[in-house]
Design a protein around this motif. Sequence first.
Motif, PDB file in Angstrom:
ATOM      1  N   GLY A 197       1.026  -0.976  -0.738  1.00 48.15           N
ATOM      2  CA  GLY A 197       0.340  -0.438   0.123  1.00 48.15           C
ATOM      3  C   GLY A 197       0.529   1.608   0.030  1.00 48.15           C
ATOM      4  N   MET A 198       1.971   1.407   0.931  1.00 52.40           N
ATOM      5  CA  MET A 198       3.175   2.318   1.083  1.00 52.40           C
ATOM      6  C   MET A 198       3.708   2.652  -1.039  1.00 52.40           C
ATOM      7  SD  MET A 198       4.235   2.046   5.009  1.00 52.40           S
ATOM      8  CE  MET A 198       2.793   2.278   6.271  1.00 52.40           C
ATOM      9  N   SER A 199       4.638   1.139  -1.020  1.00 54.43           N
ATOM     10  CA  SER A 199       4.683   2.040  -2.463  1.00 54.43           C
ATOM     11  C   SER A 199       4.002   1.799  -3.322  1.00 54.43           C
ATOM     12  CB  SER A 199       6.120   0.568  -2.821  1.00 54.43           C
ATOM     13  OG  SER A 199       5.327  -0.470  -2.097  1.00 54.43           O
ATOM     14  N   LYS A 200       3.146   0.982  -3.658  1.00 53.60           N
ATOM     15  CA  LYS A 200       2.131   0.988  -4.517  1.00 53.60           C
ATOM     16  C   LYS A 200       1.129   1.776  -5.389  1.00 53.60           C
ATOM     17  CE  LYS A 200       5.618  -0.821  -6.808  1.00 53.60           C
ATOM     18  NZ  LYS A 200       6.845  -0.284  -8.363  1.00 53.60           N
ATOM     19  N   MET A 246       9.378  -2.971  -2.617  1.00 53.78           N
ATOM     20  CA  MET A 246       8.748  -2.629  -3.754  1.00 53.78           C
ATOM     21  C   MET A 246       8.591  -1.772  -4.753  1.00 53.78           C
ATOM     22  SD  MET A 246       5.622  -4.471  -1.648  1.00 53.78           S
ATOM     23  CE  MET A 246       5.588  -6.742  -0.424  1.00 53.78           C
ATOM     24  N   ARG A 247       8.786  -0.483  -4.609  1.00 55.29           N
ATOM     25  CA  ARG A 247       9.720  -0.213  -4.893  1.00 55.29           C
ATOM     26  C   ARG A 247      10.040   0.327  -6.345  1.00 55.29           C
ATOM     27  NH1 ARG A 247      11.869   4.132  -0.919  1.00 55.29           N
ATOM     28  NH2 ARG A 247      12.672   5.442  -2.774  1.00 55.29           N
ATOM     29  N   THR A 248      11.024  -0.500  -6.273  1.00 52.50           N
ATOM     30  CA  THR A 248      11.969  -0.969  -7.540  1.00 52.50           C
ATOM     31  C   THR A 248      11.108  -1.375  -8.834  1.00 52.50           C
ATOM     32  OG1 THR A 248      12.847  -3.234  -6.869  1.00 52.50           O
ATOM     33  CG2 THR A 248      13.870  -1.759  -5.901  1.00 52.50           C
ATOM     34  N   ILE A 249       9.793  -2.423  -7.704  1.00 49.99           N
ATOM     35  CA  ILE A 249       9.176  -2.999  -9.540  1.00 49.99           C
ATOM     36  C   ILE A 249       8.798  -1.775 -10.286  1.00 49.99           C
ATOM     37  CG2 ILE A 249       6.880  -4.680  -9.294  1.00 49.99           C
ATOM     38  CD1 ILE A 249       7.638  -5.633  -6.853  1.00 49.99           C
ATOM     39  N   PRO A 250       9.328  -2.209 -11.197  1.00 51.44           N
ATOM     40  CA  PRO A 250       7.972  -0.959 -12.642  1.00 51.44           C
ATOM     41  C   PRO A 250       6.499  -0.650 -12.200  1.00 51.44           C
ATOM     42  CG  PRO A 250      10.038  -2.234 -13.455  1.00 51.44           C
ATOM     43  CD  PRO A 250       9.307  -3.624 -12.168  1.00 51.44           C
ATOM     44  N   ASP A 251       5.869   0.305 -12.325  1.00 55.34           N
ATOM     45  CA  ASP A 251       4.837   0.538 -12.642  1.00 55.34           C
ATOM     46  C   ASP A 251       3.984  -0.466 -12.998  1.00 55.34           C
ATOM     47  OD1 ASP A 251       4.537   1.636  -9.721  1.00 55.34           O
ATOM     48  OD2 ASP A 251       5.105   3.438 -10.483  1.00 55.34           O
ATOM     49  N   LEU A 290       4.263  -2.779 -15.087  1.00 53.27           N
ATOM     50  CA  LEU A 290       4.338  -4.219 -14.668  1.00 53.27           C
ATOM     51  C   LEU A 290       3.145  -4.166 -14.068  1.00 53.27           C
ATOM     52  CD1 LEU A 290       5.320  -6.943 -15.437  1.00 53.27           C
ATOM     53  CD2 LEU A 290       6.379  -6.769 -13.501  1.00 53.27           C
ATOM     54  N   LEU A 291       2.432  -3.273 -13.225  1.00 53.56           N
ATOM     55  CA  LEU A 291       1.738  -3.583 -12.665  1.00 53.56           C
ATOM     56  C   LEU A 291       0.035  -3.283 -13.399  1.00 53.56           C
ATOM     57  CD1 LEU A 291       2.554  -2.702  -9.026  1.00 53.56           C
ATOM     58  CD2 LEU A 291       2.575  -5.113 -10.346  1.00 53.56           C
ATOM     59  N   GLU A 292      -0.135  -2.142 -13.578  1.00 56.57           N
ATOM     60  CA  GLU A 292      -0.304  -1.679 -14.832  1.00 56.57           C
ATOM     61  C   GLU A 292      -0.979  -2.184 -16.379  1.00 56.57           C
ATOM     62  OE1 GLU A 292      -1.940   1.450 -14.444  1.00 56.57           O
ATOM     63  OE2 GLU A 292      -3.040   0.775 -16.506  1.00 56.57           O
ATOM     64  N   ALA A 293       0.398  -3.294 -17.079  1.00 58.08           N
ATOM     65  CA  ALA A 293      -0.158  -4.910 -17.449  1.00 58.08           C
ATOM     66  C   ALA A 293      -0.859  -5.707 -16.843  1.00 58.08           C
ATOM     67  CB  ALA A 293       1.455  -5.149 -18.657  1.00 58.08           C
ATOM     68  N   ALA A 294      -0.900  -5.414 -15.603  1.00 51.69           N
ATOM     69  CA  ALA A 294      -1.771  -7.229 -15.257  1.00 51.69           C
ATOM     70  C   ALA A 294      -3.006  -6.017 -15.240  1.00 51.69           C
ATOM     71  CB  ALA A 294      -1.569  -7.308 -14.338  1.00 51.69           C
ATOM     72  N   ARG A 295      -3.292  -5.071 -14.664  1.00 49.31           N
ATOM     73  CA  ARG A 295      -4.087  -4.178 -14.266  1.00 49.31           C
ATOM     74  C   ARG A 295      -5.150  -4.286 -15.615  1.00 49.31           C
ATOM     75  NH1 ARG A 295      -1.213  -0.054 -11.505  1.00 49.31           N
ATOM     76  NH2 ARG A 295      -1.647  -1.127  -9.163  1.00 49.31           N
ATOM     77  N   ILE A 296      -4.670  -4.307 -17.069  1.00 53.12           N
ATOM     78  CA  ILE A 296      -5.115  -3.987 -18.615  1.00 53.12           C
ATOM     79  C   ILE A 296      -6.317  -4.858 -18.982  1.00 53.12           C
ATOM     80  CG2 ILE A 296      -4.797  -3.876 -20.834  1.00 53.12           C
ATOM     81  CD1 ILE A 296      -2.809  -1.148 -19.670  1.00 53.12           C
ATOM     82  N   ASP A 297      -4.687  -6.287 -17.865  1.00 55.67           N
ATOM     83  CA  ASP A 297      -5.059  -7.722 -18.553  1.00 55.67           C
ATOM     84  C   ASP A 297      -6.268  -8.183 -17.821  1.00 55.67           C
ATOM     85  OD1 ASP A 297      -3.509  -8.284 -20.663  1.00 55.67           O
ATOM     86  OD2 ASP A 297      -1.960  -9.034 -19.086  1.00 55.67           O
ATOM     87  N   LEU A 315      -5.866  -6.906  -5.356  1.00 50.50           N
ATOM     88  CA  LEU A 315      -5.564  -8.569  -4.778  1.00 50.50           C
ATOM     89  C   LEU A 315      -4.739  -9.703  -5.730  1.00 50.50           C
ATOM     90  CD1 LEU A 315      -5.786  -9.584  -2.269  1.00 50.50           C
ATOM     91  CD2 LEU A 315      -7.649 -10.391  -2.533  1.00 50.50           C
ATOM     92  N   ARG A 316      -5.114  -9.364  -7.062  1.00 49.75           N
ATOM     93  CA  ARG A 316      -4.480 -10.381  -7.490  1.00 49.75           C
ATOM     94  C   ARG A 316      -3.317 -10.296  -8.186  1.00 49.75           C
ATOM     95  NH1 ARG A 316      -6.639 -13.603 -13.375  1.00 49.75           N
ATOM     96  NH2 ARG A 316      -5.279 -15.571 -12.667  1.00 49.75           N
ATOM     97  N   THR A 317      -3.135  -8.883  -8.629  1.00 47.18           N
ATOM     98  CA  THR A 317      -1.823  -8.308  -8.581  1.00 47.18           C
ATOM     99  C   THR A 317      -0.841  -8.570  -7.425  1.00 47.18           C
ATOM    100  OG1 THR A 317      -2.606  -6.318 -10.041  1.00 47.18           O
ATOM    101  CG2 THR A 317      -0.706  -6.225  -9.456  1.00 47.18           C
ATOM    102  N   PHE A 318      -1.132  -8.334  -6.538  1.00 42.48           N
ATOM    103  CA  PHE A 318      -1.048  -8.409  -5.371  1.00 42.48           C
ATOM    104  C   PHE A 318      -0.069  -8.970  -5.550  1.00 42.48           C
ATOM    105  CE2 PHE A 318      -0.719  -8.832  -0.759  1.00 42.48           C
ATOM    106  CZ  PHE A 318       0.413  -8.378  -0.167  1.00 42.48           C
ATOM    107  N   GLY A 319      -0.734 -10.553  -5.290  1.00 45.01           N
ATOM    108  CA  GLY A 319      -0.524 -11.443  -4.767  1.00 45.01           C
ATOM    109  C   GLY A 319       0.309 -12.673  -5.822  1.00 45.01           C
ATOM    110  N   SER A 320       0.067 -12.523  -6.975  1.00 42.34           N
ATOM    111  CA  SER A 320       0.428 -12.784  -8.304  1.00 42.34           C
ATOM    112  C   SER A 320       1.753 -12.187  -9.203  1.00 42.34           C
ATOM    113  CB  SER A 320      -0.638 -12.797  -9.610  1.00 42.34           C
ATOM    114  OG  SER A 320      -1.617 -13.912  -9.447  1.00 42.34           O
ATOM    115  N   ILE A 321       1.599 -11.098  -8.688  1.00 35.19           N
ATOM    116  CA  ILE A 321       2.635  -9.660  -9.364  1.00 35.19           C
ATOM    117  C   ILE A 321       4.075  -9.722  -8.361  1.00 35.19           C
ATOM    118  CG2 ILE A 321       3.434  -8.470 -11.004  1.00 35.19           C
ATOM    119  CD1 ILE A 321       0.986  -9.008 -12.174  1.00 35.19           C
ATOM    120  N   VAL A 322       3.289  -8.557  -7.129  1.00 38.82           N
ATOM    121  CA  VAL A 322       4.465  -8.237  -6.345  1.00 38.82           C
ATOM    122  C   VAL A 322       4.743  -9.119  -5.444  1.00 38.82           C
ATOM    123  CG1 VAL A 322       4.374  -6.132  -4.461  1.00 38.82           C
ATOM    124  CG2 VAL A 322       2.368  -6.174  -6.669  1.00 38.82           C
TER     125      VAL A 322
END
Length: 274
Positions: free
Chosen positions: A92-95, A159-164, A166-173, A178-185
């Motif tokens: 929550g704090m980083s992303k 977590m701040r080093t994880i590219p945003d 990558l998370l945005e692509a997951a949301r588009i898909d 919650l799934r982004t957090f569990g499957s990617i982060v």
Amino acid sequence: MTRSRTRSAVRVAIGAVLCGALLFPLYWMVAVSLTRPQDLIRSRPALFPLDPTFDGYALAIDRNLSSMGTSMVIALGTVAITLVIALPAAYGMSKLRAPGTGAVMFAFLLAQMIPSVVVVTALFALYKQLGLLDSYPGLMLANATASVPFAIILLQAFMRTIPDELLEAARIDGAGRLRTFGSIVVPLSRNAVVTAALFAFLFSWGDFLNAKTLTTGNSITPMTLALFRFVGAEATNWNGVMATAVLASVPAAVLLVVAQRYVAAGVTAGAVKD
């Protein structure tokens, strides 16, 4: 060339001497654990156990093996509590750009500076009201008060080093938060997760102050408290005392060796990127 080799040799020699000085207490602990009691009371004890015995280990296992199991349960529970709280908090704090992140992080840093004796004194009064004295959950939560802020700081930096992107692509898909957090982060934060879990385990495994203050009887006796009482009860049997110390060091040493590459990556990952 010769001067360079001479400097390298001097540095190696200095490093070897420093390592030897730092590791000598560990060696002496092992050596005494294998030395017979009658050999320990000589005016000049031998540097090496000339006639080694495992009687001290037999005594240590007989008296304190159950306490090692108690410490293992408390340490693993502390690790579970730490990760359950720290992982979503760091995410929550980083992303998610949670409001007040800066103030919360400052509070965590401030919490790390509060002396443990102050915290445990407050916990004792609270635990007495809640009936958490002499309980496994009580010790797990008390140990987690030290490991959770550290884990959040560490995980948040990683977590701040994880590219945003990558998370945005997951949301588009179609993946939700919650799934982004569990499957990617979480999978990408493996090194930091292992590091946070390891330090939480070590904090709890080596805790003495909480164990001494928040237990009033013999119903729950962690390893550190058992070793403290064992020293008093076996003050003349130092090979048994040292054998207990060696056995207490084994789980932490094994974990450090197994997880060293994850720890090195987890500690340094957040130091070079925003």
